[in-house]
Design a protein around this motif. Structure first.
Motif, PDB file in Angstrom:
ATOM      1  N   TYR A  18       0.826  -1.202   0.000  1.00 38.15           N
ATOM      2  CA  TYR A  18       0.000   0.000   0.000  1.00 38.15           C
ATOM      3  C   TYR A  18       0.861   1.255   0.000  1.00 38.15           C
ATOM      4  CZ  TYR A  18      -3.333   3.584   1.052  1.00 38.15           C
ATOM      5  OH  TYR A  18      -4.076   4.730   0.985  1.00 38.15           O
ATOM      6  N   THR A  43      -5.595  -1.627  -5.624  1.00 32.93           N
ATOM      7  CA  THR A  43      -5.988  -0.830  -4.459  1.00 32.93           C
ATOM      8  C   THR A  43      -7.234  -1.399  -3.784  1.00 32.93           C
ATOM      9  OG1 THR A  43      -5.087   1.102  -5.585  1.00 32.93           O
ATOM     10  CG2 THR A  43      -6.461   1.516  -3.678  1.00 32.93           C
ATOM     11  N   VAL A  47      -7.677  -2.287   0.189  1.00 37.16           N
ATOM     12  CA  VAL A  47      -8.721  -1.662   0.998  1.00 37.16           C
ATOM     13  C   VAL A  47      -9.686  -2.715   1.548  1.00 37.16           C
ATOM     14  CG1 VAL A  47     -10.710  -0.101   0.925  1.00 37.16           C
ATOM     15  CG2 VAL A  47      -8.550   0.565  -0.128  1.00 37.16           C
TER      16      VAL A  47
END
Length: 69
Positions: A18, A43, A47
């Protein structure tokens, strides 16, 4: 898109992946092991994983407070 492909090793923690994404404003990172691409993480994967961790931590805290731990 970047001129140089940035990668992470399979063994590296998700926080490092990340961090690489955030620092370089990229959404996809190839994951490699022994010089071979093993997959690509995006991403939304990061998340989603973090949201599941937070939910699990919250549930553990609720159980602890309620004396169920």
């Amino acid at each position: 898109m970047t001129a140089e492909v940035l990668t992470c090793e399979v063994s590296e923690p998700l926080s490092k992946v990340y961090g690489l994404m955030d620092a370089n404003h990229i959404r996809h990172v190839p994951i490699v092991e022994d010089g071979q691409i093993k997959g690509i993480i995006n991403t939304l994967d990061v998340v989603g994983h973090r949201l599941r961790e937070i939910a699990s931590e919250a549930e553990a805290l609720k159980d602890y407070v309620a004396g169920r731990a």
